[in-house]
Design a protein around this motif. Structure first.
Motif, PDB file in Angstrom:
ATOM      1  N   GLY A 135       0.808  -1.213   0.000  1.00  0.00           N
ATOM      2  CA  GLY A 135       0.000   0.000   0.000  1.00  0.00           C
ATOM      3  C   GLY A 135       0.838   1.257   0.000  1.00  0.00           C
ATOM      4  N   ALA A 136       0.247   2.340  -0.541  1.00  0.00           N
ATOM      5  CA  ALA A 136       1.051   3.549  -0.778  1.00  0.00           C
ATOM      6  C   ALA A 136       0.511   4.822  -0.134  1.00  0.00           C
ATOM      7  CB  ALA A 136       1.165   3.775  -2.285  1.00  0.00           C
ATOM      8  N   TYR A 137      -0.621   4.728   0.583  1.00  0.00           N
ATOM      9  CA  TYR A 137      -1.238   5.972   1.070  1.00  0.00           C
ATOM     10  C   TYR A 137      -1.532   5.918   2.571  1.00  0.00           C
ATOM     11  CZ  TYR A 137      -2.061   6.265  -3.969  1.00  0.00           C
ATOM     12  OH  TYR A 137      -1.893   6.275  -5.332  1.00  0.00           O
ATOM     13  N   MET A 138      -0.675   5.247   3.325  1.00  0.00           N
ATOM     14  CA  MET A 138      -0.965   4.972   4.735  1.00  0.00           C
ATOM     15  C   MET A 138      -1.207   6.236   5.569  1.00  0.00           C
ATOM     16  SD  MET A 138       1.053   2.494   7.385  1.00  0.00           S
ATOM     17  CE  MET A 138       2.554   3.475   7.431  1.00  0.00           C
ATOM     18  N   GLU A 139      -0.278   7.196   5.467  1.00  0.00           N
ATOM     19  CA  GLU A 139      -0.410   8.406   6.286  1.00  0.00           C
ATOM     20  C   GLU A 139      -1.684   9.178   5.926  1.00  0.00           C
ATOM     21  OE1 GLU A 139       3.206  10.664   6.096  1.00  0.00           O
ATOM     22  OE2 GLU A 139       4.410   9.027   6.915  1.00  0.00           O
ATOM     23  N   LYS A 140      -1.938   9.294   4.628  1.00  0.00           N
ATOM     24  CA  LYS A 140      -3.129   9.994   4.154  1.00  0.00           C
ATOM     25  C   LYS A 140      -4.406   9.296   4.628  1.00  0.00           C
ATOM     26  CE  LYS A 140      -3.007  11.356  -0.241  1.00  0.00           C
ATOM     27  NZ  LYS A 140      -3.247  11.342  -1.702  1.00  0.00           N
ATOM     28  N   ARG A 175      -7.082  11.019   7.292  1.00  0.00           N
ATOM     29  CA  ARG A 175      -8.465  11.270   6.864  1.00  0.00           C
ATOM     30  C   ARG A 175      -9.460  10.565   7.798  1.00  0.00           C
ATOM     31  NH1 ARG A 175     -11.156  12.545   1.578  1.00  0.00           N
ATOM     32  NH2 ARG A 175     -13.229  11.622   1.648  1.00  0.00           N
ATOM     33  N   ALA A 176      -9.123   9.339   8.179  1.00  0.00           N
ATOM     34  CA  ALA A 176     -10.000   8.595   9.087  1.00  0.00           C
ATOM     35  C   ALA A 176     -10.154   9.328  10.413  1.00  0.00           C
ATOM     36  CB  ALA A 176      -9.446   7.192   9.313  1.00  0.00           C
ATOM     37  N   GLU A 177      -9.039   9.848  10.924  1.00  0.00           N
ATOM     38  CA  GLU A 177      -9.079  10.569  12.199  1.00  0.00           C
ATOM     39  C   GLU A 177      -9.884  11.862  12.080  1.00  0.00           C
ATOM     40  OE1 GLU A 177      -5.968  12.343  15.533  1.00  0.00           O
ATOM     41  OE2 GLU A 177      -5.230  10.973  14.003  1.00  0.00           O
ATOM     42  N   GLU A 178      -9.660  12.599  10.988  1.00  0.00           N
ATOM     43  CA  GLU A 178     -10.372  13.871  10.772  1.00  0.00           C
ATOM     44  C   GLU A 178     -11.873  13.668  10.646  1.00  0.00           C
ATOM     45  OE1 GLU A 178      -8.680  15.686   7.307  1.00  0.00           O
ATOM     46  OE2 GLU A 178      -6.719  15.987   8.265  1.00  0.00           O
ATOM     47  N   ASN A 179     -12.276  12.563  10.013  1.00  0.00           N
ATOM     48  CA  ASN A 179     -13.697  12.334   9.739  1.00  0.00           C
ATOM     49  C   ASN A 179     -14.369  11.378  10.720  1.00  0.00           C
ATOM     50  OD1 ASN A 179     -14.356  13.758   6.963  1.00  0.00           O
ATOM     51  ND2 ASN A 179     -12.319  12.852   6.736  1.00  0.00           N
TER      52      ASN A 179
END
Length: 391
Positions: free
Chosen positions: A244-249, A253-257
């Motif tokens: 996978g390539a988008y772990m931090e993103k 996003r999960a935390e923000e939403n």
């Protein structure tokens, strides 16, 4: 399983001393996280201010990770690595576009790559990103089943038509096409579209391959689900496995939403997921084509062991190993030297246009614990070997 990834002479046979020294300096810098942050910030700023840095980028990070500025420019790399048994996946690495003309341009690039692949044994696959054919936020709306206006309906119809055009031409030319995975909030829409393409074009042979990012907790269930459907409906499945390539993103996003992150809680869980998928696919190879995209030596050895246990020949056309160009040469060239099917992802595009890709590549190298250190370790070992051999 015999350890084969420590042979640096085979791994770096194509690199001159100058090339090796350049790679050494680059990975040395990438091993220092604050320097990567400063360097990528400088590149972005310099390009915004139209400073003359293209030549510097080209001679350093671009030449390390990209094959050229266009398809023809990549042919030297394609032919050179194929002489050592390593195939190429040409990847048009221009990212973040959001207008129809750019989506059409990406379509034409993909069709041209299919034509290249048809004519050259060294290029067994074509590839494209779903977001290169349409806006990410439109995929997201489709995924959430939100109402879309007439203009957006036309846009979505165009995206579907681009997918279908590529898969249709690939089917006609007998070229396998891999479709990359992206952010989770648009991926289900892409998955559904790719599944339709598999149903349509994978009836006699494997033309369409989806990509599963195994750092997502739901991907093993999804793999089993589409396998059951393929068995009941009578078509084949192509799968590229990556971590996978988008772990931090994804986590941000999960935390923000305020929703649970789709990403595995630990690297160990991701590794377990990835290896479980390797086992599942090799257990059901009559239905699957597997492209194991990995820089993880443990997973590569595990796949080799599974093949040995199941008496699958090293060069079975339904199993491929894949690494990115400019990385993990100790894996790619040693696998090829031992008769396995191996392909390097070779990105290309105008220097300025591929900078987002290059920055992501540098950031990912620093984010993956041990990756840059391993690259450095092998380069240092080869430099020392060469010095000793010339005494």
């Amino acid at each position: 399983m015999k350890k084969i990834f420590d042979d640096t002479e085979i791994a770096f046979a194509l690199k001159s001393n100058t090339d090796l020294n350049t790679s050494y300096l680059l990975f040395k810098m990438m091993n220092f996280k604050p320097l990567v942050k400063i360097g990528t910030g400088f590149i972005n700023l310099a390009l915004k201010l139209h400073l003359p840095v293209e030549n510097l980028i080209r001679k350093t990070i671009f030449d390390q990770f990209c094959g050229g500025i266009n398809e023809e420019d990549c042919l030297k790399v394609v032919d050179t690595i194929f002489a050592k048994g390593v195939s190429t996946v040409l990847d048009y690495a221009v990212e973040g576009k959001a207008v129809e003309t750019e989506f059409e341009n990406a379509l034409q690039k993909t069709l041209k790559i299919i034509e290249f692949a048809k004519e050259r044994q060294a290029i067994p696959f074509a590839v494209f990103k779903p977001s290169s054919f349409g806006r990410i936020d439109l995929y997201e709306k489709i995924e959430k089943q939100q109402a879309i206006n007439a203009e957006e309906q036309k846009e979505w119809a165009d995206i579907v038509a681009r997918f279908d055009k590529v898969c249709q031409i690939a089917h006609q030319k007998n070229v396998t096409v891999m479709i990359d995975a992206e952010e989770s909030w648009m991926q289900t829409a892409a998955d559904n579209l790719i599944f339709e393409m598999m149903q349509k074009y994978n009836k006699e042979k494997i033309i369409v391959c989806n990509t599963l990012q195994m750092y997502r907790r739901d991907r093993m269930n999804y793999l089993k689900e589409i396998h059951q459907k393929a068995q009941s409906e009578g078509f084949f499945i192509g799968i590229k496995l990556v971590r996978g390539a988008y772990m931090e993103k994804e986590n941000e996003r999960a935390e923000e939403n305020g929703y649970p992150s789709p990403i595995c809680a630990s690297k160990q869980e991701t590794d377990k997921n990835y290896d479980a998928a390797l086992q599942y696919i090799t257990d059901n190879l009559d239905t699957f084509l597997l492209f194991a995209g990995t820089h993880n030596e443990t997973s590569a050895y595990y796949l080799m062991e599974l093949m040995q246990q199941k008496k699958i020949t090293n060069n079975n056309p339904k199993i491929w190993f894949g690494q990115l160009y400019g990385m993990s040469d100790t894996m790619s060239f040693n696998l090829a030297a031992n008769g396995y099917n191996v392909a390097k992802y070779v990105p290309f595009g105008p220097v300025k246009e591929v900078v987002p890709y290059l920055i992501r590549r540098a950031q990912e190298n620093t984010a993956v614990t041990g990756q840059t250190s391993r690259e450095l370790e092998m380069i240092i070992e080869e430099r020392q070997r060469r010095k000793k051999s010339h005494r």
